[in-house]
Design a protein around this motif. Structure first.
Motif, PDB file in Angstrom:
ATOM      1  N   ILE A 106    -101.933   0.045  69.304  1.00 54.28           N
ATOM      2  CA  ILE A 106    -100.507  -0.076  69.622  1.00 54.28           C
ATOM      3  C   ILE A 106    -100.101  -1.510  69.320  1.00 54.28           C
ATOM      4  CG2 ILE A 106     -98.744   0.058  71.425  1.00 54.28           C
ATOM      5  CD1 ILE A 106    -100.520   2.130  72.831  1.00 54.28           C
ATOM      6  N   ASP A 107     -99.180  -1.679  68.376  1.00 47.84           N
ATOM      7  CA  ASP A 107     -98.762  -3.006  67.926  1.00 47.84           C
ATOM      8  C   ASP A 107     -97.248  -3.009  67.823  1.00 47.84           C
ATOM      9  OD1 ASP A 107     -98.317  -5.443  66.723  1.00 47.84           O
ATOM     10  OD2 ASP A 107     -99.883  -5.223  65.226  1.00 47.84           O
ATOM     11  N   GLY A 108     -96.587  -3.795  68.681  1.00 45.47           N
ATOM     12  CA  GLY A 108     -95.132  -3.790  68.684  1.00 45.47           C
ATOM     13  C   GLY A 108     -94.554  -5.078  69.222  1.00 45.47           C
ATOM     14  N   GLY A 109     -93.258  -5.030  69.560  1.00 44.37           N
ATOM     15  CA  GLY A 109     -92.560  -6.224  70.024  1.00 44.37           C
ATOM     16  C   GLY A 109     -92.502  -6.339  71.527  1.00 44.37           C
ATOM     17  N   THR A 110     -91.657  -5.494  72.157  1.00 47.89           N
ATOM     18  CA  THR A 110     -91.429  -5.562  73.598  1.00 47.89           C
ATOM     19  C   THR A 110     -91.538  -4.168  74.194  1.00 47.89           C
ATOM     20  OG1 THR A 110     -89.940  -7.437  73.318  1.00 47.89           O
ATOM     21  CG2 THR A 110     -89.800  -6.230  75.406  1.00 47.89           C
ATOM     22  N   ALA A 111     -92.201  -4.076  75.353  1.00 46.46           N
ATOM     23  CA  ALA A 111     -92.335  -2.794  76.045  1.00 46.46           C
ATOM     24  C   ALA A 111     -92.227  -3.005  77.548  1.00 46.46           C
ATOM     25  CB  ALA A 111     -93.670  -2.129  75.711  1.00 46.46           C
ATOM     26  N   VAL A 112     -91.653  -2.012  78.220  1.00 47.93           N
ATOM     27  CA  VAL A 112     -91.625  -2.030  79.682  1.00 47.93           C
ATOM     28  C   VAL A 112     -92.972  -1.600  80.230  1.00 47.93           C
ATOM     29  CG1 VAL A 112     -90.612  -0.948  81.721  1.00 47.93           C
ATOM     30  CG2 VAL A 112     -89.147  -1.663  79.831  1.00 47.93           C
ATOM     31  N   SER A 113     -93.612  -0.612  79.571  1.00 45.50           N
ATOM     32  CA  SER A 113     -94.915  -0.145  80.019  1.00 45.50           C
ATOM     33  C   SER A 113     -95.713   0.389  78.840  1.00 45.50           C
ATOM     34  CB  SER A 113     -94.781   0.941  81.094  1.00 45.50           C
ATOM     35  OG  SER A 113     -94.155   2.094  80.556  1.00 45.50           O
ATOM     36  N   ILE A 114     -97.033   0.225  78.937  1.00 51.26           N
ATOM     37  CA  ILE A 114     -97.966   0.775  77.963  1.00 51.26           C
ATOM     38  C   ILE A 114     -99.107   1.419  78.732  1.00 51.26           C
ATOM     39  CG2 ILE A 114     -99.543   0.286  76.059  1.00 51.26           C
ATOM     40  CD1 ILE A 114     -97.837  -2.163  75.397  1.00 51.26           C
ATOM     41  N   ASN A 115     -99.350   2.708  78.469  1.00 49.62           N
ATOM     42  CA  ASN A 115    -100.378   3.450  79.188  1.00 49.62           C
ATOM     43  C   ASN A 115    -101.336   4.103  78.196  1.00 49.62           C
ATOM     44  OD1 ASN A 115     -99.185   3.245  81.998  1.00 49.62           O
ATOM     45  ND2 ASN A 115     -97.492   4.249  80.926  1.00 49.62           N
ATOM     46  N   ASN A 116    -102.630   3.844  78.399  1.00 53.69           N
ATOM     47  CA  ASN A 116    -103.645   4.426  77.529  1.00 53.69           C
ATOM     48  C   ASN A 116    -104.696   5.126  78.369  1.00 53.69           C
ATOM     49  OD1 ASN A 116    -105.252   4.816  75.033  1.00 53.69           O
ATOM     50  ND2 ASN A 116    -106.647   3.369  76.012  1.00 53.69           N
ATOM     51  N   ASN A 117    -105.003   6.371  77.994  1.00 49.79           N
ATOM     52  CA  ASN A 117    -106.024   7.157  78.679  1.00 49.79           C
ATOM     53  C   ASN A 117    -106.929   7.808  77.637  1.00 49.79           C
ATOM     54  OD1 ASN A 117    -107.157   8.406  81.128  1.00 49.79           O
ATOM     55  ND2 ASN A 117    -106.416  10.296  80.228  1.00 49.79           N
ATOM     56  N   ASN A 119    -107.272   3.283  80.907  1.00 47.78           N
ATOM     57  CA  ASN A 119    -108.344   4.042  81.539  1.00 47.78           C
ATOM     58  C   ASN A 119    -109.226   4.660  80.449  1.00 47.78           C
ATOM     59  OD1 ASN A 119    -109.676   5.341  83.880  1.00 47.78           O
ATOM     60  ND2 ASN A 119    -108.947   7.212  82.910  1.00 47.78           N
ATOM     61  N   GLN A 120    -110.510   4.315  80.462  1.00 48.46           N
ATOM     62  CA  GLN A 120    -111.447   4.807  79.452  1.00 48.46           C
ATOM     63  C   GLN A 120    -112.705   5.335  80.143  1.00 48.46           C
ATOM     64  OE1 GLN A 120    -111.641   0.989  77.350  1.00 48.46           O
ATOM     65  NE2 GLN A 120    -110.755   1.957  75.546  1.00 48.46           N
ATOM     66  N   VAL A 121    -113.120   6.543  79.757  1.00 50.86           N
ATOM     67  CA  VAL A 121    -114.303   7.167  80.343  1.00 50.86           C
ATOM     68  C   VAL A 121    -115.175   7.714  79.221  1.00 50.86           C
ATOM     69  CG1 VAL A 121    -115.187   8.889  81.937  1.00 50.86           C
ATOM     70  CG2 VAL A 121    -112.981   7.790  82.393  1.00 50.86           C
ATOM     71  N   ALA A 122    -116.461   7.350  79.234  1.00 52.17           N
ATOM     72  CA  ALA A 122    -117.422   7.838  78.242  1.00 52.17           C
ATOM     73  C   ALA A 122    -118.545   8.576  78.956  1.00 52.17           C
ATOM     74  CB  ALA A 122    -117.984   6.678  77.428  1.00 52.17           C
ATOM     75  N   TYR A 123    -118.794   9.812  78.528  1.00 51.61           N
ATOM     76  CA  TYR A 123    -119.786  10.658  79.182  1.00 51.61           C
ATOM     77  C   TYR A 123    -121.040  10.864  78.342  1.00 51.61           C
ATOM     78  CZ  TYR A 123    -115.877  11.916  82.243  1.00 51.61           C
ATOM     79  OH  TYR A 123    -114.820  11.869  83.110  1.00 51.61           O
ATOM     80  N   ASN A 124    -120.911  10.793  77.011  1.00 51.47           N
ATOM     81  CA  ASN A 124    -122.042  11.110  76.145  1.00 51.47           C
ATOM     82  C   ASN A 124    -122.477   9.883  75.356  1.00 51.47           C
ATOM     83  OD1 ASN A 124    -124.016  12.744  74.888  1.00 51.47           O
ATOM     84  ND2 ASN A 124    -122.593  14.481  74.868  1.00 51.47           N
ATOM     85  N   ARG A 128     -98.406 -10.831  76.358  1.00 52.29           N
ATOM     86  CA  ARG A 128     -97.901 -11.299  77.642  1.00 52.29           C
ATOM     87  C   ARG A 128     -97.527 -10.062  78.452  1.00 52.29           C
ATOM     88  NH1 ARG A 128     -93.069 -13.432  76.657  1.00 52.29           N
ATOM     89  NH2 ARG A 128     -92.939 -14.428  78.702  1.00 52.29           N
ATOM     90  N   PHE A 129     -97.840 -10.064  79.742  1.00 49.83           N
ATOM     91  CA  PHE A 129     -97.617  -8.860  80.536  1.00 49.83           C
ATOM     92  C   PHE A 129     -97.232  -9.212  81.969  1.00 49.83           C
ATOM     93  CE2 PHE A 129    -102.148  -9.902  80.367  1.00 49.83           C
ATOM     94  CZ  PHE A 129    -102.439 -10.076  81.707  1.00 49.83           C
ATOM     95  N   GLY A 130     -96.587  -8.217  82.616  1.00 51.44           N
ATOM     96  CA  GLY A 130     -96.283  -8.371  84.036  1.00 51.44           C
ATOM     97  C   GLY A 130     -97.484  -8.026  84.883  1.00 51.44           C
ATOM     98  N   SER A 131     -98.175  -6.940  84.514  1.00 50.04           N
ATOM     99  CA  SER A 131     -99.403  -6.532  85.200  1.00 50.04           C
ATOM    100  C   SER A 131    -100.307  -5.814  84.212  1.00 50.04           C
ATOM    101  CB  SER A 131     -99.096  -5.614  86.392  1.00 50.04           C
ATOM    102  OG  SER A 131     -98.503  -4.397  85.954  1.00 50.04           O
ATOM    103  N   LEU A 132    -101.609  -5.985  84.436  1.00 52.48           N
ATOM    104  CA  LEU A 132    -102.595  -5.330  83.588  1.00 52.48           C
ATOM    105  C   LEU A 132    -103.677  -4.736  84.477  1.00 52.48           C
ATOM    106  CD1 LEU A 132    -104.038  -4.640  80.923  1.00 52.48           C
ATOM    107  CD2 LEU A 132    -104.974  -6.956  80.920  1.00 52.48           C
ATOM    108  N   ASN A 133    -103.840  -3.411  84.388  1.00 54.02           N
ATOM    109  CA  ASN A 133    -104.883  -2.708  85.127  1.00 54.02           C
ATOM    110  C   ASN A 133    -105.766  -1.955  84.131  1.00 54.02           C
ATOM    111  OD1 ASN A 133    -103.889  -3.191  87.971  1.00 54.02           O
ATOM    112  ND2 ASN A 133    -102.107  -2.136  87.133  1.00 54.02           N
ATOM    113  N   SER A 134    -107.056  -2.293  84.123  1.00 56.07           N
ATOM    114  CA  SER A 134    -107.972  -1.653  83.186  1.00 56.07           C
ATOM    115  C   SER A 134    -109.175  -1.103  83.939  1.00 56.07           C
ATOM    116  CB  SER A 134    -108.442  -2.653  82.125  1.00 56.07           C
ATOM    117  OG  SER A 134    -109.333  -2.036  81.214  1.00 56.07           O
ATOM    118  N   SER A 135    -109.500   0.160  83.657  1.00 59.35           N
ATOM    119  CA  SER A 135    -110.662   0.815  84.261  1.00 59.35           C
ATOM    120  C   SER A 135    -111.526   1.392  83.148  1.00 59.35           C
ATOM    121  CB  SER A 135    -110.225   1.926  85.219  1.00 59.35           C
ATOM    122  OG  SER A 135    -111.348   2.637  85.706  1.00 59.35           O
ATOM    123  N   GLN A 136    -112.798   1.020  83.133  1.00 65.01           N
ATOM    124  CA  GLN A 136    -113.747   1.516  82.147  1.00 65.01           C
ATOM    125  C   GLN A 136    -114.965   2.075  82.858  1.00 65.01           C
ATOM    126  OE1 GLN A 136    -114.155  -2.254  79.962  1.00 65.01           O
ATOM    127  NE2 GLN A 136    -113.101  -1.348  78.210  1.00 65.01           N
TER     128      GLN A 136
END
Length: 206
Positions: free
Chosen positions: A65-76, A123-128, A161-169
């Motif tokens: 994801i490559d852009g200019g300005t965003a209110v939110s970015i969510n990746n699962n 949020n990223q989950v690897a099982y195999n 630059r971000f307001g908040s960043l939450n990452s779970s792996q």
């Protein structure tokens, strides 16, 4: 005169609303792979008057994801299936650089904004099991040589630059990287790498 003023005001309000809508963008990505992903490259290369690059890559889930300005970015991302790559390379008589890479990745995310990323959730989950194998014989190279086997379960890179960043792996998989390299008669630097990584997170730009 009043009509002109009202018209100008309406145009200014419309422009402000459009600018606000442009800034209020959000990006959402959901990826799930339950199948095995496999890549194999058998390469024999010789007598090259330039650089040589040989790559075998197997990736379950990948998002950029490559852009200019965003209110939110969510990746699962969820990787249920295994990823395996194998590169068998014989390379000789090369006038410039040589690169040989075997890469197996379960989940990969790259997020970059030029202005503002807002609230970012990953949020990223690897099982195999991701596994990468490199068998390389390289000889008679006038430049540099790089030989790499890399296996990664979860990788996330944020440049924003971000307001908040939450990452779970979360990684429940075995990760294996094997590199068998024979290198000789090289004029430049030689780098050989075998890397097995469960979770990797890089955050820059804030």
């Amino acid at each position: 005169m009043n009509t002109k003023i009202l018209t100008l005001s309406a145009v200014l309000v419309a422009a402000a609303a459009a600018a606000g809508a442009a800034q209020a963008q959000s990006a959402n990505s959901n990826q799930s792979n339950s199948a095995s992903v496999r890549s194999q490259l058998n390469a024999t290369v010789s007598n090259v008057n330039n650089s040589v690059s040989a790559t075998a890559a197997a990736i379950s889930n990948s998002v950029t994801i490559d852009g200019g300005t965003a209110v939110s970015i969510n990746n699962n991302q969820n990787a249920w299936g295994g990823a395996s790559s194998q590169l068998n390379a014989t390379i000789g008589d090369v006038s410039k650089d040589v690169s040989a890479t075997s890469a197996a990745i379960a989940n990969s995310a790259t997020i970059k904004t030029s202005n503002w990323g807002g609230a970012i959730n990953n949020n990223q989950v690897a099982y195999n099991d991701p596994s990468a194998t490199l068998n390389a014989t390289v000889a008679d190279v006038s430049g540099t040589v790089s030989a790499t086997a890399a296996a990664i379960s979860n990788s996330a890179t944020f440049d924003t630059r971000f307001g908040s960043l939450n990452s779970s792996q979360s990684n429940s998989a075995g990760v294996a990287a094997l590199a068998n390299a024979t290198v000789r008669d090289v004029s430049g630097a030689v780098t050989t790498t075998a890397a097995a990584i469960g979770n990797s997170l890089t955050v820059t730009g804030f």
